[in-house]
Design an enzyme around this catalytic site. Structure first.
Site, PDB file in Angstrom:
ATOM      1  N   SER A 137       1.242 -15.460  33.299  1.00 44.75           N
ATOM      2  CA  SER A 137       0.862 -15.185  34.060  1.00 44.75           C
ATOM      3  C   SER A 137       0.007 -16.268  34.615  1.00 44.75           C
ATOM      4  CB  SER A 137       0.404 -13.524  34.579  1.00 44.75           C
ATOM      5  OG  SER A 137      -0.347 -13.647  35.340  1.00 44.75           O
ATOM      6  N   TYR A 151      -4.368  -7.118  29.052  1.00 46.32           N
ATOM      7  CA  TYR A 151      -3.514  -7.803  29.748  1.00 46.32           C
ATOM      8  C   TYR A 151      -3.538  -9.609  29.750  1.00 46.32           C
ATOM      9  CZ  TYR A 151       0.026  -9.113  32.947  1.00 46.32           C
ATOM     10  OH  TYR A 151       0.789 -10.086  33.978  1.00 46.32           O
TER      11      TYR A 151
END
Length: 264
Positions: A137, A151
């Site tokens: 990401s 995360y």
């Protein structure tokens, strides 16, 4: 001739499903991996209608034993592409978020990714060919992400590990490719699972997967779709880390203020 397989984890939805659909047109037999058997079966039926052979492999990759079971199933197969896509996120103040959900996130985003990367790369080295893409990401390229702390940290692990492995393979003259896909927001079910709504508009999963496959063929190590996200990541080099983290935290906190709190 031995079948050439493309393996996609997290194939039941979002980016994983988009990768499966596009790889189907490149002559691979697809091995579709995810927890939800019914969704995998639906996808396999769609691929069959498109003239592509596929196999479903239901597995919960948060369990280490399931990762080994997957690798064992690949033992007699020639793996051309492995998309290491399984993962999820969560949003909220670290003191309030559910620790069990976060530990499961680490099991999938970090431990399963790490183990599958190691074992599949070993297999590809034996084959003397293959391509492995870890879906990270843009969050993994940013110093830290308050209110999505676990995360961001998990995806930083993915990005860092992948870049290190790419250099190791380069130095040994390997023909095996490894890269990290680092997109910004993508229109998938991620938002619902993570209890978050992104400030920036997301891109279609199909566009993200198509760009990633294009860059994989060019052996790009860090793949960042869209000029906007490339610019945002470039800004990391120019802005003091503490200021960048503060800006990131401010953006995340606004989401919490609109009711996007952790649901446990």
């Amino acid at each position: 001739m031995q079948k050439k397989y493309a393996v996609v984890t997290g194939a039941s939805s979002g980016i994983g499903r988009a990768f499966a659909r596009q790889l189907a047109g490149e002559g691979y037999t697809l091995l579709l991996v995810a927890r939800r058997r019914e969704r995998l079966t639906t996808l396999a039926q769609y691929l069959k209608e498109q003239g592509c052979d596929s196999e479903v492999f239901p597995a919960d990759l948060s369990q280490t034993s399931e990762c080994y079971r997957l690798v064992d199933a690949l033992a007699d197969k020639w793996i051309g592409v492995f998309i290491n896509n399984a993962g999820f996120g969560d949003c909220g103040c670290f003191l309030d978020t559910d620790e069990e959900k976060e530990l499961e996130m680490i099991d999938v985003n970090v431990k399963a990714m790490h183990l599958l990367t190691k074992l599949v790369l070993r297999k590809m080295e034996e084959q003397k060919k293959g391509a492995l893409l870890n879906v990270a990401s843009s969050a993994g390229l940013i110093p830290a992400g308050p209110y999505m702390a676990a995360y961001y940290a998990s995806k930083a692990y993915v990005a860092s590990l992948t870049q290190a492995l790419a250099q190791e393979l380069k130095e040994k003259g390997s023909s095996v490719y490894v890269g990290a896909l680092c997109p910004g927001p993508v229109n998938t079910e991620f938002n619902d699972v993570a209890n978050v709504e992104f400030a920036l508009p997301g891109i279609p999963a199909e566009s993200c997967a198509a760009y990633a496959l294009k860059m994989m063929k060019k052996r790009k190590v860090v793949i960042i779709p869209t000029f906007r996200m490339k610019a945002a990541i470039f800004a990391v080099r120019l802005v003091p880390r503490s200021l960048y983290v503060g800006i990131t935290g401010h953006q995340q906190r606004k989401k919490l203020g609109h009711g996007f709190q952790n649901k446990g």
